[in-house]
Design a protein around this motif. Structure first.
Motif, short mmCIF file in Angstrom:
data_model
loop_
_atom_site.label_atom_id
_atom_site.label_comp_id
_atom_site.label_asym_id
_atom_site.label_seq_id
_atom_site.Cartn_x
_atom_site.Cartn_y
_atom_site.Cartn_z
N ALA A 130 10.65 -12.05 23.73
CA ALA A 130 10.55 -10.63 23.37
C ALA A 130 9.54 -9.93 24.25
CB ALA A 130 10.17 -10.49 21.90
N PHE A 131 8.40 -10.58 24.45
CA PHE A 131 7.36 -9.93 25.25
C PHE A 131 7.76 -9.80 26.70
CE2 PHE A 131 3.82 -9.20 22.48
CZ PHE A 131 4.08 -10.01 21.39
N PHE A 132 8.13 -10.93 27.34
CA PHE A 132 8.34 -10.79 28.77
C PHE A 132 9.65 -10.08 29.10
CE2 PHE A 132 11.19 -14.34 29.06
CZ PHE A 132 10.63 -15.44 28.44
N LYS A 133 10.68 -10.23 28.27
CA LYS A 133 11.91 -9.52 28.60
C LYS A 133 11.77 -8.02 28.38
CE LYS A 133 14.81 -11.25 30.27
NZ LYS A 133 16.02 -11.90 29.75
N ALA A 134 11.07 -7.65 27.33
CA ALA A 134 10.84 -6.22 27.13
C ALA A 134 10.04 -5.66 28.29
CB ALA A 134 10.10 -5.99 25.81
N CYS A 135 9.04 -6.42 28.71
CA CYS A 135 8.24 -5.97 29.86
C CYS A 135 9.12 -5.81 31.09
CB CYS A 135 7.12 -6.98 30.13
SG CYS A 135 6.02 -6.48 31.45
N LEU A 136 10.04 -6.76 31.31
CA LEU A 136 10.92 -6.67 32.48
C LEU A 136 11.82 -5.45 32.40
CD1 LEU A 136 11.94 -10.39 32.97
CD2 LEU A 136 10.67 -8.96 34.56
N PHE A 137 12.41 -5.22 31.22
CA PHE A 137 13.29 -4.07 31.10
C PHE A 137 12.55 -2.76 31.26
CE2 PHE A 137 17.67 -4.69 30.46
CZ PHE A 137 17.86 -5.94 29.89
N GLY A 175 12.97 0.06 34.02
CA GLY A 175 13.09 1.48 33.69
C GLY A 175 12.15 2.31 34.52
N SER A 176 10.94 1.80 34.68
CA SER A 176 9.96 2.51 35.50
C SER A 176 10.48 2.63 36.94
CB SER A 176 8.65 1.72 35.44
OG SER A 176 7.69 2.30 36.27
N ALA A 226 1.16 -0.89 39.54
CA ALA A 226 1.05 -1.35 38.15
C ALA A 226 2.38 -1.93 37.68
CB ALA A 226 0.64 -0.19 37.25
N THR A 227 3.46 -1.20 38.00
CA THR A 227 4.77 -1.71 37.63
C THR A 227 5.02 -3.07 38.29
OG1 THR A 227 5.57 0.56 37.53
CG2 THR A 227 7.23 -1.17 37.60
N LEU A 232 1.99 6.86 29.76
CA LEU A 232 2.69 6.42 28.56
C LEU A 232 3.72 5.34 28.86
CD1 LEU A 232 3.39 9.54 26.34
CD2 LEU A 232 1.98 7.59 25.85
N MET A 233 4.15 5.28 30.13
CA MET A 233 5.09 4.23 30.47
C MET A 233 4.35 2.99 30.96
SD MET A 233 8.10 6.50 32.21
CE MET A 233 9.00 5.22 33.00
N VAL A 234 3.24 3.20 31.62
CA VAL A 234 2.57 2.05 32.25
C VAL A 234 1.78 1.24 31.24
CG1 VAL A 234 0.76 1.44 33.85
CG2 VAL A 234 2.52 3.04 34.53
N TRP A 235 1.16 1.91 30.25
CA TRP A 235 0.33 1.14 29.32
C TRP A 235 1.12 0.15 28.48
CZ3 TRP A 235 -4.37 -0.34 29.30
CH2 TRP A 235 -5.29 0.36 30.07
#
Lengths: 162, 101, 651
Positions: free
Chosen positions: C342-349, C353-354, C377-378, C469-472
């Protein structure tokens, strides 16, 4: 004796009724209807309904049919005739239906087992009067209202617009 | 010997039939109204006959009321007839066919 | 705080209702406040409840909200159940969900206010449904959540419904899901018929109390439940909706199709672990489907050029791993992988998106490149999450994936239920899949962030790092991708000095692992397995670097692809599975529907109605001749009627 009176009255009633219905002249119709009503009054008397006999002559023969005569005179004794669409189906159907009603009713009267008439109280009128005031008092008053309504209605209907 | 009620009833039936014939077969409005009066009388006669047969005066009171109603009805009916006559100069009921399809 | 657990459900639901009601009137600020605020409140209640729950040592806490169905023998309450399993799910669903809501405020800010509100309303509704699913105490409440997430998935995939292909993708997701739901429903009916209850606790007790019934019925029930999981969690053969679901906005892909909804299948299997543990056949089927899917999807991911599609197939593949673990009886390991994934896949998606946002909507990696210097950062968060996914040590994915592979190997070596060979083969597939996973993920990283930007000068000027708001959220998720792994460090890694694995014992009361007799895989073998999986991952990264990094990037893979054109075309076209389904299933169904429409609907049903109307008209036409307008006719009819009535009465 009574039977003879009845027979005469009955036959006269039917004959004059037929004349009343079939004659061309409207005045003749009304006058023969008077005869019919008179015979019916006789029948009422034979039944012991003296009050009704009197009322019949007063109201029907004396008032209603006179009203008819007034209107006939008012309209100039009109007659219908001439270029009419022949309606054989209506005529034959009507005749047949009337015949059925008359004959059927008569047969029904014959087949019904009815006891012969009993004696009627002598003071007929007084008894009826008492009934009208007491038991049927409300209906009595209502009838007056009805007559009032009819009067007003008739006036409204024939009012001429000036 | 009193006349059997049945006789009166037969008379009433015959009068009723004649009145019905008048209503159905005549073209004049006045004649129709006369036929109606005849039918009413026939009914009154039957009522009176039954009333006398049961010895009960209620039938005769009923006849009284019917007479009053008949009077009212005739008054209004003739008023209508006069009004129609004034409109179309005729009392031929066959001419009153506005409500036709 | 525990008795306020129901608020966790109510806040998102209220948010959804409020936003749907006021969609036209709210501006962005109000919508954000309601949409993010409701999930934030939910998160606070969750944290509070979990703090209270921490002292309860894995006790099962039930809470009945109201009597839902009372019909004869069937009495079902709308009950919630907080136990270690649902506590884990509850935590990451609300936490990751909250971060994605925050991210969405910035990502979707270009949308008009009514669309913005609609988005958050659906997202809130999704949170409500997912939490209902996770907290449900019986199969029916779980199913309510199950259907609810399916509905929200449809609504959100088809968010840009004016575009035909988006609407079609939404429909595809819903319909394919439905096929799985059919199996799920049959399982619920069967469970009720055989054991008389749908409540999990009662069902578990009933299965233990009636071994003869269990022996006969547990396998069919478990298999039918798994059919539902196949649909919802996109396994073979019902995975086809997930890649198409990328048509929805990227945060939706992150939340629904990576972190939460698709893991509902794994959750459901873990919830029903007592059923699966009692049925060796079902376990093997789960493991086989999971293992095959893991490899199959990984191969497709090799040739995809759309960054979101790569991640989608990666998700399908990782879900396969989770089922592989569950099928080897290691339910806690599977849930652990759900948690880290959940954590790393959400981060990847969210990272993708970014990237897409910066490239102005471009999703094709061949038109990206060199983004590292424009979006540091992305880049770094994406890299951390990729390392976690690839299974590099000390990142979260390493611990969970390795645990799964070790357990599968143990099942194989210990001949679990007599299927030892099968499990070993599946383990082999898993290892190959790990190699491929590392390869295609780093291919994506190199193509996107390294080298030269290939999208044209115009676009290059627009490249910029995404707003705060997207990067944090990216940063927080990246930290999570490192930290949460340490919850499940296996014994072998600390050379059997104590048992640092917190996860397994925590889940043991409700999802105990199936013990494999005769499988004492020694420390040496364990370390060899660890070395193997790490080695395979590193090999994948090295190969990706050779192919896609540096001045000759892309040339070697191009030559390789040219040398086997047929195979490359098959892989790039997803093995033509969608086309196969279309020909075999969709077209015939369409033909039948068309025939039914032409033959039955228009002719019979419409015909009946039309002829009724026609008949009425005809009757009217005939009856109108009665109205002659002639008074004498009327009086004739009146008298005739009166005579008839009198005759009827007298005779």
């Amino acid at each position: 004796m009574v039977t003879a009176v009845f027979l005469v009255a009955a036959i006269l009633a039917v004959v004059s009724a037929i004349v009343a219905v079939s004659h061309r002249d409207p005045v003749f119709n009304v006058l023969s209807l008077v005869v019919t009503f008179f015979c019916v009054a006789v029948n009422y008397a034979l039944l012991g309904a003296h009050f009704l006999a009197a009322a019949q002559i007063l109201v029907y023969a004396g008032a209603i049919l006179v009203l008819f005569l007034f209107v006939i005179m008012l309209l100039g004794a009109p007659q219908t005739g001439g270029d009419e669409v022949k309606r054989p189906v209506q005529k034959s159907a009507g005749l047949a239906l009337a015949a059925i009603v008359a004959v059927g009713g008569a047969l029904l009267a014959l087949t019904l087992k009815i006891a012969p008439a009993e004696a009627v109280p002598a003071a007929n009128t007084q008894a009826i009067g008492r009934l009208l005031i007491t038991t049927y008092g409300f209906a009595f008053e209502l009838i007056s209202v009805l007559l009032l309504a009819a009067m007003v209605g008739a006036l409204v209907l024939v009012k001429r617009k000036h | 010997m009193a006349i059997p009620t049945a006789h009166f009833l037969i008379l009433a039936a015959l009068l009723f039939g004649v009145g019905a014939a008048g209503v159905l077969l005549r073209r004049s409005g006045i004649a129709i109204l006369l036929g109606i009066e005849l039918m009413l009388n026939a009914g009154n006669l039957a009522l009176a006959a039954f009333s006398s047969q049961h010895g009960n005066l209620d039938g005769q009171v009923f006849v009284f009321f019917v007479m009053a109603v008949a009077a009212a009805e005739v008054a209004v009916g003739l008023a209508i007839l006069v009004a129609i006559f004034r409109k179309g100069q005729s009392i031929d009921v066959d001419r009153l066919n506005i409500l036709r399809w | 705080m525990l008795n306020l657990l129901w608020l966790v459900l109510v806040f998102p639901l209220a948010g959804a209702v409020a936003l749907l009601a006021g969609a036209r009137r709210f501006n962005h600020a109000i919508t954000s406040a309601i949409g993010v605020g409701s999930v934030g409140l939910s998160l606070l209640v969750t944290l509070g409840s979990l703090l209270s729950y921490a002292g309860r040592h894995g006790e099962v806490v039930g809470m009945t909200l109201f009597r839902w169905i009372a019909a004869g023998d069937l009495a079902v309450d709308f009950s919630l159940r907080l136990d270690p399993l649902s506590a884990v799910m509850l935590f990451f669903v609300t936490f990751v969900g909250f971060l994605i809501h925050v991210y969405s405020v910035s990502y979707m800010h270009d949308e008009p206010p009514s669309a913005f509100a609609r988005y958050f309303a659906y997202l809130n509704l999704f949170m409500f449904a997912m939490l209902t699913l996770v907290l449900g105490a019986n199969l029916l409440v779980l199913f309510v959540g199950w259907e609810g997430v399916g509905l929200c998935s449809y609504l959100l995939i088809g968010f840009y419904f004016e575009k035909d292909w988006c609407a079609a993708a939404g429909k595809k997701a819903f319909i394919v899901n439905r096929l799985g739901d059919f199996g799920f429903l049959l399982a619920i009916f069967l469970a009720f018929k055989v054991f008389g209850t749908v409540d999990f606790a009662a069902l578990e007790a009933a299965v233990a109390a009636h071994p003869e019934l269990a022996a006969q019925w547990v396998t069919p029930i478990a298999l039918l439940l798994f059919v539902g999981a196949i649909g919802k969690s996109a396994q073979l053969p019902l995975y086809v909706w997930l890649p198409d679901a990328m048509a929805g906005p990227t945060p939706v892909s992150a939340l629904i199709h990576a972190a939460t909804m698709v893991t509902a299948g794994v959750y459901m299997v873990a919830r029903s672990s007592f059923l699966f543990a009692a049925s060796p056949t079902a376990l093997l089927v789960v493991a086989a489907v999971g293992g095959l899917t893991a490899l199959f999807a990984a191969t497709i991911g090799l040739a995809q050029n759309d960054i979101k599609k790569v991640l989608a197939y990666s998700t399908v593949s990782q879900l396969g791993y989770m089922f592989l673990g569950a099928g080897a009886g290691a339910f806690a390991a599977a849930i652990f992988h759900v948690f880290t994934h959940a954590f790393f896949k959400a981060c990847l998606f969210l990272g993708s998106g970014s990237v897409i946002h910066a490239c102005g909507g471009e999703q094709d990696m061949r038109k990206m490149g060199g983004l590292k210097k424009h979006m540091p950062a992305t880049y770094w968060t994406f890299l951390v999450a990729t390392l976690a996914l690839a299974g590099i040590p000390f990142f979260a994915g390493f611990f969970s994936k390795d645990e799964i592979l070790a357990r599968v190997f143990a099942a194989g070596a210990g001949n679990l239920h007599g299927f030892g060979t099968a499990y070993l083969v599946l383990w082999g597939l898993g290892v190959i899949g790990a190699f491929l996973t590392a390869f295609y993920m780093f291919r994506a990283v190199y193509m996107t962030f390294h080298g030269e930007f290939k999208g044209g000068h115009e676009a290059e000027h627009h490249l910029h790092e995404s707003p705060g708001l997207m990067v944090w959220p990216l940063r927080i998720l990246a930290v999570g991708s490192i930290v949460v792994g340490f919850l499940g460090v296996s014994k072998a890694m600390v050379f059997n000095f104590g048992d640092p694995n917190w996860f397994e014992p925590f889940l043991h009361p409700v999802a105990p692992a199936v013990e494999v007799e005769g499988a004492h895989v020694g420390l040496g073998i364990e370390w060899m397995l660890i070395a193997l999986s790490v080695g395979v991952a590193v090999a994948g990264i090295w190969l990706a670097r050779r192919f896609y990094f540096g001045p000759e990037a892309g040339q070697r893979p191009a030559r390789l692809a040219a040398s086997m054109p047929g195979l490359y075309a098959a892989v790039a076209n997803k093995y033509y599975v969608d086309e196969g389904y279309d020909r075999a299933i969709v077209q015939p169904v369409n033909k039948v529907a068309y025939a039914l429409w032409k033959g039955l609907d228009t002719v019979v049903i419409d015909g009946t109605l039309v002829s009724l109307a026609f008949f009425t008209e005809i009757t009217g036409d005939l009856l109108r001749f009665l109205q002659t307008g002639n008074v004498r006719n009327y009086s004739l009819m009146v008298l005739a009627g009166a005579v008839a009535a009198a005759a009827w009465l007298l005779l």
